[in-house]
Design an enzyme around this catalytic site. Structure first.
Site, PDB file in Angstrom:
ATOM      1  N   TYR A 133      50.907 145.041  71.706  1.00  0.00           N
ATOM      2  CA  TYR A 133      50.307 145.351  73.007  1.00  0.00           C
ATOM      3  C   TYR A 133      50.502 146.837  73.329  1.00  0.00           C
ATOM      4  CZ  TYR A 133      48.745 144.684  77.763  1.00  0.00           C
ATOM      5  OH  TYR A 133      48.020 144.765  78.916  1.00  0.00           O
ATOM      6  N   GLU A 186      41.889 146.392  86.662  1.00  0.00           N
ATOM      7  CA  GLU A 186      41.167 145.850  85.502  1.00  0.00           C
ATOM      8  C   GLU A 186      40.884 144.357  85.723  1.00  0.00           C
ATOM      9  OE1 GLU A 186      42.774 146.874  81.630  1.00  0.00           O
ATOM     10  OE2 GLU A 186      40.808 146.549  80.713  1.00  0.00           O
ATOM     11  N   HIS A 198      47.862 151.595  82.194  1.00  0.00           N
ATOM     12  CA  HIS A 198      47.052 152.490  81.410  1.00  0.00           C
ATOM     13  C   HIS A 198      45.773 152.924  82.130  1.00  0.00           C
ATOM     14  CE1 HIS A 198      44.178 149.146  80.104  1.00  0.00           C
ATOM     15  NE2 HIS A 198      45.037 148.597  80.933  1.00  0.00           N
ATOM     16  N   ASP A 246      40.805 141.605  84.144  1.00  0.00           N
ATOM     17  CA  ASP A 246      41.606 140.449  83.723  1.00  0.00           C
ATOM     18  C   ASP A 246      42.619 140.071  84.811  1.00  0.00           C
ATOM     19  OD1 ASP A 246      42.681 142.957  83.027  1.00  0.00           O
ATOM     20  OD2 ASP A 246      43.924 142.142  81.429  1.00  0.00           O
ATOM     21  N   HIS A 267      50.777 139.491  81.402  1.00  0.00           N
ATOM     22  CA  HIS A 267      50.352 138.817  80.159  1.00  0.00           C
ATOM     23  C   HIS A 267      51.611 138.318  79.448  1.00  0.00           C
ATOM     24  CE1 HIS A 267      46.262 140.454  80.285  1.00  0.00           C
ATOM     25  NE2 HIS A 267      46.757 141.663  80.453  1.00  0.00           N
ATOM     26  N   ASP A 300      50.570 145.044  83.428  1.00  0.00           N
ATOM     27  CA  ASP A 300      50.378 145.135  81.976  1.00  0.00           C
ATOM     28  C   ASP A 300      51.671 145.527  81.231  1.00  0.00           C
ATOM     29  OD1 ASP A 300      47.689 144.434  81.777  1.00  0.00           O
ATOM     30  OD2 ASP A 300      46.987 146.491  82.010  1.00  0.00           O
ATOM     31  N   HIS A 355      38.653 143.195  74.761  1.00  0.00           N
ATOM     32  CA  HIS A 355      37.867 144.445  74.747  1.00  0.00           C
ATOM     33  C   HIS A 355      38.054 145.258  73.462  1.00  0.00           C
ATOM     34  CE1 HIS A 355      41.354 146.690  76.240  1.00  0.00           C
ATOM     35  NE2 HIS A 355      41.234 146.303  77.482  1.00  0.00           N
ATOM     36  N   HIS A 389      46.692 146.216  89.699  1.00  0.00           N
ATOM     37  CA  HIS A 389      45.840 146.886  88.693  1.00  0.00           C
ATOM     38  C   HIS A 389      44.417 146.362  88.839  1.00  0.00           C
ATOM     39  CE1 HIS A 389      44.475 148.485  84.963  1.00  0.00           C
ATOM     40  NE2 HIS A 389      44.886 147.533  84.147  1.00  0.00           N
TER      41      HIS A 389
HETATM   42 FE1  FEO Z   1      44.842 146.689  82.014  1.00  0.00          FE
HETATM   43 FE2  FEO Z   1      45.750 143.415  81.551  1.00  0.00          FE
HETATM   44  O1  FEO Z   1      44.697 144.829  82.192  1.00  0.00           O
END
Ligand code: FEO
Length: 387
Positions: free
Chosen positions: A192, A80, A145, A82, A223, A164, A24, A78
């Protein structure tokens, strides 16, 4: 597929997205991973999923260990995509699973993304869930975040599933911190944090206050590599970042049209070098913004140069300043510089942008008309050296 066990009965079931280069808008160089974890106990829990196109790979990994239909709990740390993208596919197989999410933002976010056709259970900070021999407790990490973020802690195993936080855009066929190059991974931790978490230092400090009280043997982020040998190092790095600690480094960041602003940048860099400040010269035409931001996180000085184009900044410089406005770096010092032909508005614009960012201005903007002379460059170098 190779089964990857964190501890007996706890498996990595994530996927590697080897060739992703743009996350992104954040340029990454090594791809990333979407880590999900499976806990086999009297109840079976899946912690997070993966990006939607990788749903089949996730299910294949789970199927090597257990029938996905037997999953009792799917924990979404989370919203998001991903990490949540494969939730609909997993829930189609795991028809009895309860989908656990944070109250109220996780529930709101998941419903907005995937509808409300699931058996949801909302959890709050401090809630816990028994799996049998093990339990999971939930710690809210709002705005690390997104508003919904939480992390999941297994006290019996001393594992923190941190989503994250403590993650890195790093890929390897190896999944633990002691199987890869630590300096490389720590650099990706910094990248990151800088590109994703920099605005949220206060929230990071609040979360760290809670996490510091937990006994942690292993941090399993969503991640990159899993921390089992360098937990202390990554926690210390997060403390430094959240506190906004800087080192004696200067970044001289510029774009140039006909090399005059570039020549000024070189003199400024020489000046910093003379005063023994470590310096990096970063041409915006040659460096990815995300890589520059990685350095910004810990640098003390931000010096930004732009010539004037159509009464304005060069677009690369405007993009840098816009990106910085969002990331709100703290505790920096700096100044603006640039060569100009007639109007020269860009230099004042850079100075104003630095002021608005809260950067302590340590020198009046430096403006040089057309091509800087040798004397002007020497003066500039000496001025910076005597800062
Ligand atoms: Fe905030 Fe890895 O997504």
């Amino acid at each position: 597929m190779n089964k990857i066990e964190l501890k007996p009965g706890i498996y990595y079931v994530g996927v590697v997205d080897w060739n992703l280069r743009n996350f992104h808008g954040y340029s990454i160089h090594k791809g990333t991973t979407y880590n999900a974890y499976l806990i086999i106990d009297e109840k079976i829990a899946l912690i997070d999923t993966v990006k939607a196109p990788f749903a089949k790979e996730l299910l294949d990994r789970i199927s090597e260990i257990v029938d996905p239909a037997d999953i009792d709990y799917l924990i979404s740390n989370h919203v998001e995509m991903d990490h949540s993208g494969a939730i609909p596919v997993v829930m189609q197989k795991a028809t009895n699973a309860v989908l656990i999410t944070s109250a109220p933002s996780g529930l709101k976010g998941l419903k907005a993304h995937y509808g409300d056709n699931f058996n949801f259970k909302e959890v709050k900070a401090g809630d816990s869930l028994s799996l049998g021999k093990r339990s999971l407790s939930f710690v809210g990490t709002p705005m690390l975040h997104w508003p919904d973020n939480m992390v999941t802690y297994c006290p019996e195993e001393k594992i923190l599933f941190s989503n994250d936080a403590f993650g890195q855009h790093f890929t390897s066929s190896k999944h633990f911190d002691d199987e890869v190059s630590l300096p490389q991974v720590m650099n990706d931790v910094q990248g990151y944090y800088a590109n994703i978490l920099m605005p949220f230092g206060a929230q990071a400090n609040k979360a760290l206050e809670i996490l510091d009280k937990l006994e942690i043997d292993m941090i399993a982020p969503s991640h990159g590599v899993i921390w089992r040998s360098h937990v202390k190092e990554v926690l210390e790095a997060y403390h430094r970042y959240a506190d906004g600690e800087t080192d004696d480094t200067a970044l001289v960041i510029f774009d140039s049209m006909w090399h005059s602003t570039e020549a000024m940048a070189h003199s400024i860099a020489e000046g910093f070098d003379k005063r023994s400040t470590k310096v990096q010269l970063l041409d915006l035409k040659e460096n990815e913004l995300s890589d520059i931001i990685t350095e910004v996180l810990t640098a003390r000085y931000l010096v930004v140069g732009s010539p004037t184009l159509n009464n304005n900044l060069l677009p690369n410089v405007a993009a840098l300043l816009s990106y910085l406005r969002g990331l709100q770096p703290k505790g920096k010092k700096g100044f603006a510089f640039g060569s100009y032909g007639w109007g020269g508005q860009s230099i004042g614009q850079v100075n104003q942008a630095l002021e608005e960012l809260g950067i302590e201005i340590i020198m009046e903007p430096i403006r040089i008309n057309y091509i800087p002379s040798k004397e002007q460059l020497n003066d500039l170098e000496n001025k910076v050296a005597s800062l």
